[in-house]
Design an enzyme around this catalytic site. Structure first.
Site, PDB file in Angstrom:
ATOM      1  N   LYS A   1       0.866  -1.191   0.000  1.00 44.68           N
ATOM      2  CA  LYS A   1       0.000   0.000   0.000  1.00 44.68           C
ATOM      3  C   LYS A   1       0.896   1.233   0.000  1.00 44.68           C
ATOM      4  O   LYS A   1       1.885   1.292   0.744  1.00 44.68           O
ATOM      5  CB  LYS A   1      -0.891  -0.037   1.239  1.00 44.68           C
ATOM      6  CG  LYS A   1      -1.921   1.086   1.318  1.00 44.68           C
ATOM      7  CD  LYS A   1      -2.849   0.887   2.521  1.00 44.68           C
ATOM      8  CE  LYS A   1      -3.913   1.970   2.611  1.00 44.68           C
ATOM      9  NZ  LYS A   1      -4.833   1.770   3.754  1.00 44.68           N
TER      10      LYS A   1
ATOM     11  N   SER B   1      -9.783   1.829   2.648  1.00 50.06           N
ATOM     12  CA  SER B   1      -8.873   2.578   1.802  1.00 50.06           C
ATOM     13  C   SER B   1      -7.829   1.717   1.102  1.00 50.06           C
ATOM     14  O   SER B   1      -7.232   2.151   0.130  1.00 50.06           O
ATOM     15  CB  SER B   1      -8.161   3.637   2.642  1.00 50.06           C
ATOM     16  OG  SER B   1      -7.334   3.021   3.619  1.00 50.06           O
TER      17      SER B   1
ATOM     18  N   SER C   1     -10.046  -0.467   6.903  1.00 50.50           N
ATOM     19  CA  SER C   1      -9.428  -0.389   5.574  1.00 50.50           C
ATOM     20  C   SER C   1      -8.711  -1.627   5.061  1.00 50.50           C
ATOM     21  O   SER C   1      -8.319  -1.657   3.904  1.00 50.50           O
ATOM     22  CB  SER C   1      -8.466   0.786   5.524  1.00 50.50           C
ATOM     23  OG  SER C   1      -9.202   1.957   5.333  1.00 50.50           O
TER      24      SER C   1
HETATM   25  N1  GLN Z   1     -13.330   4.102   5.967  1.00 48.72           N
HETATM   26  C1  GLN Z   1     -12.715   4.587   7.152  1.00 48.72           C
HETATM   27  C2  GLN Z   1     -12.349   6.040   6.990  1.00 48.72           C
HETATM   28  O1  GLN Z   1     -12.639   6.583   5.986  1.00 48.72           O
HETATM   29  C3  GLN Z   1     -11.542   3.731   7.520  1.00 48.72           C
HETATM   30  C4  GLN Z   1     -10.281   4.090   6.847  1.00 48.72           C
HETATM   31  C5  GLN Z   1      -9.101   3.269   7.271  1.00 48.72           C
HETATM   32  O2  GLN Z   1      -9.240   2.248   7.948  1.00 48.72           O
HETATM   33  N2  GLN Z   1      -7.916   3.746   6.905  1.00 48.72           N
HETATM   34  O3  GLN Z   1     -11.757   6.634   7.833  1.00 48.72           O
END
Ligand code: GLN
Length: 487
Positions: free
Chosen positions: A79, A154, A178
């Site tokens: 990532k 994400s 995410s």
């Molecule tokens: N969807 C969540 C957010 O937008 C989680 C994001 C994540 O785990 N990095 O913050």
């Protein structure tokens, strides 16, 4: 092509050990798959083909010299928020344009030690803020099961490349879901380790009290193997726990009985508005576990309903502080101004995308004097209540079964004009980050439109081996993980 790209870490490491293929063969197959499919999937931001082949040659030499590590010679995707020395680390943001990482993140150093091949860097929501990879400033990623749908986020690139056989495994990060949510949307396995299990040194921080790095793979066993490679104490991360790393992979045997285990079912996790196909698949998976010998018990997580509110206060507060460092002076992009304040303003206005700005503004607001007690302090108190719910629940069961998301992957554009709608989907994953324990996601069915559905297995702190055991037993007695998208 020998179709090596379609295999798992454990299958490939057996082939490598038997001398049936080399790491160079594997990397060549994976590169061919990327060449054929990434034009439509769009997982990669940077591909290091030549360097990957050189790493594969070195891995083959290490194997010839007698090394037997299970990750030796296995190509993985990273990532784009993990620092790899000499490479860009964009976080899919324009503000990091031109930045080159001066050091390796601890997980990267550990992967190198384990002999894994670093293939390249994959797309994500900007600074990991989002659930669909549509907040990415530098690329567009599609769900390999249906290119009109989002891959989740994400860590959307990390899940999409594994589902499309464009990497054997990948690393993602999970602050509020995410890893688990994109794994569910793309039909992969993903693990959010217990907070403190994996070093965050070299991970670009979003919300430091919630962030954890973890694997996205094709099977539970593969996640166990990759976990073993990246876990462990690190003096460079003050929240890293001094604790031995269990032999996660070896503990997973051919025995698929769950006899003697108690699995909890939280009534609050079948939320209003949940897609009936998701609910049915998860309930079927629960029955399946009962048939494997587990006792199913009702548990309650009464404060889980506050998780979204609490998460979007704490995560934005921490993000507003963490992202202050991107000011045009030290990292990446700079737009000059007449004085420092002008430079900061111009750089940050041009460099950050709309969602990142929204979160910085929200986070600054909840921390500001006069509002701190009403929002941030209160959120911290409710966070404790959420953690206490899990402590109580784990007195009654060994692990908890639940859905990962209220719906399968939706169409691109469906939620982009309504951020709140997108936030609400994190209802089932954020409680675990707030409590700090561990959870994994694995495929448990498909919706009638062909998109995968995920089962979440939640464990108490440092009980990764329990959730891996349950996941492995479920997976080995079902066939969902054997299905592949047609590309
Ligand atoms: N969807 C969540 C957010 O937008 C989680 C994001 C994540 O785990 N990095 O913050």
């Amino acid at each position: 092509m020998a179709d090596l790209h379609k295999l798992t870490i454990s299958e490939l490491s057996e082939k490598l050990a038997a001398g049936d293929c080399t790491s160079v063969d594997i990397v060549n197959d994976v590169l061919a798959s990327i060449e054929a499919n990434d034009g439509s999937v769009g997982a990669y931001l940077t591909l290091n083909a030549e360097d990957a082949l050189a790493q594969a040659e070195a891995a083959d030499e290490r194997r010839a010299a007698g090394e037997k590590l299970p990750m030796l010679g296995i190509p993985v995707a990273i990532k784009d928020l993990l620092n790899v020395k000499g490479q860009p680390c964009t976080c899919s943001s324009k503000i990091l344009e031109g930045y080159t990482a001066p050091y390796d993140a601890t997980v990267i150093a550990k992967l190198r030690e384990a002999g894994a091949i670093l293939l390249g860097r994959v797309n994500m929501d900007e600074f990991a803020m989002g659930s669909s990879t549509e907040n990415a400033a530098l690329g567009k990623t599609s769900n390999p099961w249906n290119l009109d749908h989002v891959p989740g986020g994400s860590s959307g690139g990390s899940a999409a490349c594994v589902a499309a056989d464009e990497a054997i495994a990948s690393l993602g990060s999970d602050t509020g879901g995410s890893i688990r949510q994109p794994a569910a949307f793309c039909g992969c396995v993903g693990v959010k380790p217990t907070y403190g299990r994996v070093s965050r040194f070299g991970l670009t921080a979003f919300a430091s009290s919630l962030d954890q790095i973890g694997p996205i793979t094709k099977t539970v066993k593969d996640s166990a193997i990759l976990m073993e490679a990246i876990c462990g104490h690190d003096p460079m991360d003050s929240s890293s726990i001094e604790m031995d790393v269990p032999a996660f992979g070896e503990k997973l045997t051919a025995d698929t009985s769950l006899a003697g285990m108690k699995l909890g079912l939280p009534k609050e996790y079948f939320v209003e508005g949940m897609d009936p196909e998701v609910e049915q698949s998860v309930r079927d998976a629960v029955e399946h576990c009962r048939n494997l010998g587990a006792e199913i018990v009702d548990v309650s997580l009464p404060n889980a309903k506050y998780a979204i509110a609490v998460y979007y206060i704490i995560a934005t507060a921490e993000a507003s502080a963490n992202l202050a460092r991107f000011d045009g002076i030290r990292y990446g992009r700079r737009i000059d101004g007449k004085d420092p304040a002008d430079l900061y303003g111009k750089t940050r206005s041009a460099g950050f995308g709309p969602e990142v700005k929204r979160r910085i503004i929200l986070g600054t607001y909840v921390l500001s004097s006069g509002y701190y007690d009403a929002y941030y302090k209160k959120a911290q108190k409710v966070r404790t209540l959420i953690r206490n719910d899990f402590t109580e629940a784990f007195k009654q069961c060994d692990a908890i079964l639940a859905p990962v998301t209220p719906t399968p992957a939706y169409k691109k554009g469906d939620k982009t004009d309504d951020p709140l709608k997108m936030y609400l989907d994190d209802i089932l994953t954020t409680p675990i980050n707030l409590a700090g324990n561990c959870a994994l996601s694995l495929p448990c069915g498909f919706a009638s439109n062909g998109l995968p559905i995920g089962l979440q297995i939640i464990g108490d702190a440092f009980q990764e081996d329990t959730i891996l055991k349950v996941g492995h037993a479920y997976e080995q007695t079902t066939e969902w993980h054997t299905r592949k998208p047609e590309l």
